[in-house]
Design a protein around this motif. Structure first.
Motif, PDB file in Angstrom:
ATOM      1  N   GLY A   1       0.823  -1.212   0.000  1.00 47.47           N
ATOM      2  CA  GLY A   1       0.000   0.000   0.000  1.00 47.47           C
ATOM      3  C   GLY A   1       0.850   1.251   0.000  1.00 47.47           C
ATOM      4  O   GLY A   1       0.569   2.219  -0.723  1.00 47.47           O
ATOM      5  N   ALA A   2       1.907   1.245   0.812  1.00 46.91           N
ATOM      6  CA  ALA A   2       2.794   2.409   0.868  1.00 46.91           C
ATOM      7  C   ALA A   2       3.533   2.586  -0.452  1.00 46.91           C
ATOM      8  O   ALA A   2       3.660   3.712  -0.957  1.00 46.91           O
ATOM      9  CB  ALA A   2       3.786   2.254   2.014  1.00 46.91           C
ATOM     10  N   VAL A   3       4.014   1.493  -1.023  1.00 42.06           N
ATOM     11  CA  VAL A   3       4.713   1.569  -2.311  1.00 42.06           C
ATOM     12  C   VAL A   3       3.747   2.041  -3.395  1.00 42.06           C
ATOM     13  O   VAL A   3       4.120   2.822  -4.276  1.00 42.06           O
ATOM     14  CB  VAL A   3       5.349   0.211  -2.671  1.00 42.06           C
ATOM     15  N   GLY A   4       2.501   1.597  -3.319  1.00 43.60           N
ATOM     16  CA  GLY A   4       1.493   2.043  -4.286  1.00 43.60           C
ATOM     17  C   GLY A   4       1.309   3.551  -4.256  1.00 43.60           C
ATOM     18  O   GLY A   4       1.179   4.194  -5.303  1.00 43.60           O
TER      19      GLY A   4
ATOM     20  N   VAL B   1       4.165   8.793 -10.658  1.00 36.76           N
ATOM     21  CA  VAL B   1       3.555   8.864 -11.987  1.00 36.76           C
ATOM     22  C   VAL B   1       2.780  10.158 -12.157  1.00 36.76           C
ATOM     23  O   VAL B   1       2.934  10.860 -13.164  1.00 36.76           O
ATOM     24  CB  VAL B   1       2.658   7.631 -12.239  1.00 36.76           C
ATOM     25  N   ALA B   2       1.946  10.508 -11.165  1.00 35.46           N
ATOM     26  CA  ALA B   2       1.088  11.692 -11.308  1.00 35.46           C
ATOM     27  C   ALA B   2       1.873  12.996 -11.248  1.00 35.46           C
ATOM     28  O   ALA B   2       1.577  13.927 -12.006  1.00 35.46           O
ATOM     29  CB  ALA B   2       0.014  11.674 -10.218  1.00 35.46           C
TER      30      ALA B   2
ATOM     31  N   ILE C   1       4.497   2.139 -16.812  1.00 38.79           N
ATOM     32  CA  ILE C   1       5.639   2.582 -16.012  1.00 38.79           C
ATOM     33  C   ILE C   1       5.902   1.607 -14.870  1.00 38.79           C
ATOM     34  O   ILE C   1       7.038   1.172 -14.663  1.00 38.79           O
ATOM     35  CB  ILE C   1       5.408   4.014 -15.482  1.00 38.79           C
ATOM     36  N   VAL C   2       4.863   1.231 -14.132  1.00 39.40           N
ATOM     37  CA  VAL C   2       5.034   0.301 -13.015  1.00 39.40           C
ATOM     38  C   VAL C   2       5.521  -1.054 -13.520  1.00 39.40           C
ATOM     39  O   VAL C   2       6.428  -1.659 -12.933  1.00 39.40           O
ATOM     40  CB  VAL C   2       3.717   0.154 -12.224  1.00 39.40           C
ATOM     41  N   GLY C   3       4.950  -1.536 -14.616  1.00 37.38           N
ATOM     42  CA  GLY C   3       5.386  -2.816 -15.187  1.00 37.38           C
ATOM     43  C   GLY C   3       6.847  -2.786 -15.596  1.00 37.38           C
ATOM     44  O   GLY C   3       7.590  -3.740 -15.360  1.00 37.38           O
ATOM     45  N   SER C   4       7.267  -1.692 -16.197  1.00 34.57           N
ATOM     46  CA  SER C   4       8.675  -1.571 -16.615  1.00 34.57           C
ATOM     47  C   SER C   4       9.611  -1.559 -15.418  1.00 34.57           C
ATOM     48  O   SER C   4      10.643  -2.231 -15.421  1.00 34.57           O
ATOM     49  CB  SER C   4       8.874  -0.289 -17.419  1.00 34.57           C
TER      50      SER C   4
END
Length: 135
Positions: free
Chosen positions: A25-28, A35-36, A91-94
């Motif tokens: 959750g924190a990493v999210g 990203v934003a 971005i997260v997948g990469s």
């Protein structure tokens, strides 16, 4: 039953899972902020100043009364948020791909022990026994 539940909760796997969920959750939140607040302005800059969050297809315009009060809000498909979500996923997948790749390279390679030399076959042993019995 309460004792069994306590034993279940206090096992290492449950505690590890709880820590992982909280950490995820924190990493999210960190990834969402990255990203934003960092990536999307850069992408918007290189795409001509487009703010993807504002992109939409208006189905029904907002109805405003004479005194300036909105009596019916606009009805719109906010596809820009979906574009942001896709960019976020890429971005997260990469980044996760790179992390896993570095992790796999850092792991020590598994060294297998050389195979033991093959001993005599059963036929050879029987031949030796036969020959010793003959003597």
């Amino acid at each position: 039953m309460l004792k069994e539940f306590k034993n279940f909760i206090m096992t290492g796997n449950v505690i590890d899972l709880a820590v992982a969920v909280i950490l995820a959750g924190a990493v999210g939140l960190v990834v969402k902020g990255f990203v934003a607040d960092i990536m999307m302005p850069i992408i918007g800059h290189f795409s001509g100043g487009i703010n993807f969050a504002d992109m939409k297809v208006i189905l029904d315009e907002a109805v405003v009364t004479a005194d300036g009060i909105i009596s019916q809000p606009e009805n719109a498909i906010m596809y820009g948020n979906w574009v942001n979500a896709i960019i976020n996923l890429i971005i997260v997948g990469s980044i996760l791909f790179l992390i896993v790749k570095v992790y796999n390279k850092s792991k020590a390679p598994v060294v297998t022990a050389p195979a033991a030399p093959a001993g005599p076959t059963a036929e050879e042993l029987l031949t030796e026994i036969r020959d010793s019995l003959k003597k």
